[in-house]
Scaffold this active site. Structure first.
Site, PDB file in Angstrom:
ATOM      1  N   GLN A  66      34.063 -50.168   4.414  1.00  0.00           N
ATOM      2  CA  GLN A  66      33.616 -49.677   5.721  1.00  0.00           C
ATOM      3  C   GLN A  66      32.790 -48.420   5.442  1.00  0.00           C
ATOM      4  O   GLN A  66      33.335 -47.353   5.194  1.00  0.00           O
ATOM      5  CB  GLN A  66      34.811 -49.367   6.632  1.00  0.00           C
ATOM      6  CG  GLN A  66      34.437 -48.980   8.052  1.00  0.00           C
ATOM      7  CD  GLN A  66      35.645 -48.549   8.869  1.00  0.00           C
ATOM      8  OE1 GLN A  66      36.578 -47.948   8.353  1.00  0.00           O
ATOM      9  NE2 GLN A  66      35.625 -48.849  10.161  1.00  0.00           N
ATOM     10  N   GLY A  71      36.093 -46.615  13.310  1.00  0.00           N
ATOM     11  CA  GLY A  71      37.247 -47.042  14.084  1.00  0.00           C
ATOM     12  C   GLY A  71      37.933 -48.283  13.534  1.00  0.00           C
ATOM     13  O   GLY A  71      37.379 -49.030  12.727  1.00  0.00           O
ATOM     14  N   THR A  72      39.157 -48.496  14.020  1.00  0.00           N
ATOM     15  CA  THR A  72      39.983 -49.586  13.513  1.00  0.00           C
ATOM     16  C   THR A  72      39.427 -50.956  13.904  1.00  0.00           C
ATOM     17  O   THR A  72      39.507 -51.911  13.123  1.00  0.00           O
ATOM     18  CB  THR A  72      41.422 -49.435  14.027  1.00  0.00           C
ATOM     19  OG1 THR A  72      41.914 -48.155  13.639  1.00  0.00           O
ATOM     20  CG2 THR A  72      42.327 -50.498  13.452  1.00  0.00           C
ATOM     21  N   GLY A 124      48.113 -42.371  21.067  1.00  0.00           N
ATOM     22  CA  GLY A 124      47.889 -43.518  21.926  1.00  0.00           C
ATOM     23  C   GLY A 124      49.187 -43.904  22.611  1.00  0.00           C
ATOM     24  O   GLY A 124      50.255 -43.865  22.002  1.00  0.00           O
ATOM     25  N   ASN A 149      51.893 -45.695  20.542  1.00  0.00           N
ATOM     26  CA  ASN A 149      51.404 -46.768  19.687  1.00  0.00           C
ATOM     27  C   ASN A 149      51.649 -46.377  18.231  1.00  0.00           C
ATOM     28  O   ASN A 149      51.152 -45.354  17.766  1.00  0.00           O
ATOM     29  CB  ASN A 149      49.916 -46.979  19.947  1.00  0.00           C
ATOM     30  CG  ASN A 149      49.330 -48.135  19.176  1.00  0.00           C
ATOM     31  OD1 ASN A 149      49.963 -48.708  18.292  1.00  0.00           O
ATOM     32  ND2 ASN A 149      48.089 -48.480  19.486  1.00  0.00           N
ATOM     33  N   HIS A 299      53.717 -18.156 -14.535  1.00  0.00           N
ATOM     34  CA  HIS A 299      54.445 -16.886 -14.685  1.00  0.00           C
ATOM     35  C   HIS A 299      54.780 -16.250 -13.331  1.00  0.00           C
ATOM     36  O   HIS A 299      53.894 -16.055 -12.500  1.00  0.00           O
ATOM     37  CB  HIS A 299      53.611 -15.847 -15.453  1.00  0.00           C
ATOM     38  CG  HIS A 299      52.988 -16.341 -16.701  1.00  0.00           C
ATOM     39  ND1 HIS A 299      53.699 -16.670 -17.824  1.00  0.00           N
ATOM     40  CD2 HIS A 299      51.689 -16.563 -17.009  1.00  0.00           C
ATOM     41  CE1 HIS A 299      52.869 -17.071 -18.771  1.00  0.00           C
ATOM     42  NE2 HIS A 299      51.652 -17.024 -18.295  1.00  0.00           N
TER      43      HIS A 299
END
Length: 387
Positions: A66, A71-72, A124, A149, A299
């Site tokens: 992508q 976006g999904t 969401g 969601n 240290h």
């Protein structure tokens, strides 16, 4: 997740010694999934080089690129030619157990996983009626329910027709919630299922809670060497080639990677994850922190409730404060973390000089430099220098 994502994708950030995505993949595999499609983009080589074809985990992995984070729904569209008539879709930046994945793999209808939260601000939200989802809201200001969601779905092939029709949203993305809403509006039922083991990793400090929870379930193991005079209590895992020197005091749960040198005379407290090839030296105290691969804290330093990126070097006497003087919760860049204790968040390659001081909640960009005796606070840009 900045500054940690300045040099890697979010899903490759470590929790208990493994990338977020590996935790998710192994839980899916334990639930019975054998074929995976990973949609990659930003620094995709980190994902490809680590997971390759999936054979290490006994699964088959294919990749889809992508090129822009759109976006999904766009990710689903890019993958549609590889998908069958039913599949599970998951966001890569969540933690989930196999017990909540098994019912999705065996489902025959469209399902959304949801989680009931006391505060759904910025998430969401799902509205339901009669056992079905009727409306999805993407980060609305006045949410009608507390059902969030979870970013975990079972879809039938019906979704693929609607994903092609999904318009771009006001946020400039193709939202999967818009695709699902179109499915519902067309009269195709979408059910829901409550999950019990979900956590979302949105901000750097979320990694600390996830790391603490994951380490609590890690079994003890010793593959390296422990010198006489070192003290190990609780569940401590020590990787191959690592050396624990005399005078070191380690209280689990703690995970130490491969080829590390720990001590002498240091104190590593619970909920600490140390990556491969690290050096934690004399007079150093670390608690509830993630120290990534190749970092040196040799240290007289203190690191508490912090995340230190790869290949950092902390000069002698570096002190990372994790508690405000007034003991109020710590805000980072205007965001209330909800944590009373939070130290520094360092990107990769950060260098500090001797006696450097870092205020609670300081974000330090990759390859920044904090000079000897300097005090750092707020947000430091990548490559910044503080004297």
């Amino acid at each position: 997740m900045r500054p940690l994502t300045g040099t890697r994708p979010k899903v490759m950030l470590p929790v208990a010694g493994k990338p977020i995505l590996e935790h998710l993949l192994t839980e899916c595999a334990a639930a019975g999934a054998g074929d995976f499609i990973l949609v990659v983009g930003y620094h995709d080589e980190a994902v490809r080089n680590y997971f390759t074809d999936g054979s290490k985990w006994g699964v088959n992995i294919r990749y889809v690129i992508q090129r822009q984070p759109a976006g999904t729904a766009d990710a689903l569209r890019q993958s549609s030619h590889l998908l069958g008539t039913a599949f599970v879709l998951l966001n890569g930046d969540i933690m989930l157990k196999s017990v909540d994945i098994v019912p999705l793999i065996s489902a025959e209808t469209n399902l959304i996983s949801i989680v009931e939260l006391p505060n759904v601000e910025g998430k969401g939200v799902i509205e339901t009626r009669g056992g079905q989802v009727v409306r999805l809201y993407e980060k609305c200001t006045n949410p009608p329910t507390r059902l969030a969601n979870a970013g975990v779905y079972h879809f039938t092939g019906d979704i693929l027709k609607f994903v092609q029709q999904t318009p771009i949203s006001p946020r400039g993305e193709y939202e999967i919630t818009d695709t699902v809403q179109a499915l519902i509006d067309a009269g195709i039922p979408v059910g829901y299922r409550l999950v019990s083991t979900w956590s979302e990793l949105s901000y750097p400090w979320d990694l600390l809670q996830a790391n603490e929870s994951a380490l609590a379930n890690c079994p003890p193991s010793v593959e390296g060497m422990i010198e006489p005079g070192a003290t190990i209590t609780g569940s401590v895992a020590i990787g191959d080639g690592s050396l624990i020197k005399a005078g070191s005091y380690i209280t689990g749960p703690v995970k130490i990677g491969r080829n590390c040198v720990i001590g002498p005379n240091c104190h590593i407290r619970p909920a600490t994850d140390i990556g491969d090839d690290c050096h934690i030296g004399s007079g150093v105290e670390i608690k509830n922190s993630i120290i990534m691969t190749g970092t040196r804290i040799p240290h007289l330093s203190y690191v508490g409730d912090s995340i230190i990126g790869q290949n950092c070097n902390l000069g002698a006497g570096t002190q990372i404060a994790n508690l405000r003087l007034d003991k109020k919760t710590i805000a980072v860049n205007g965001i209330n973390t909800g944590r009373q204790k939070l130290g520094g968040i360092f990107g990769d390659g950060v260098v500090t000089g001797i006696n450097a001081s870092i205020n609670p909640g300081t974000m330090v960009g990759h390859r920044a430099r904090i000079g000897p005796g300097a005090a750092a606070k707020g947000v430091l840009a990548p490559g910044a220098t503080v004297y």
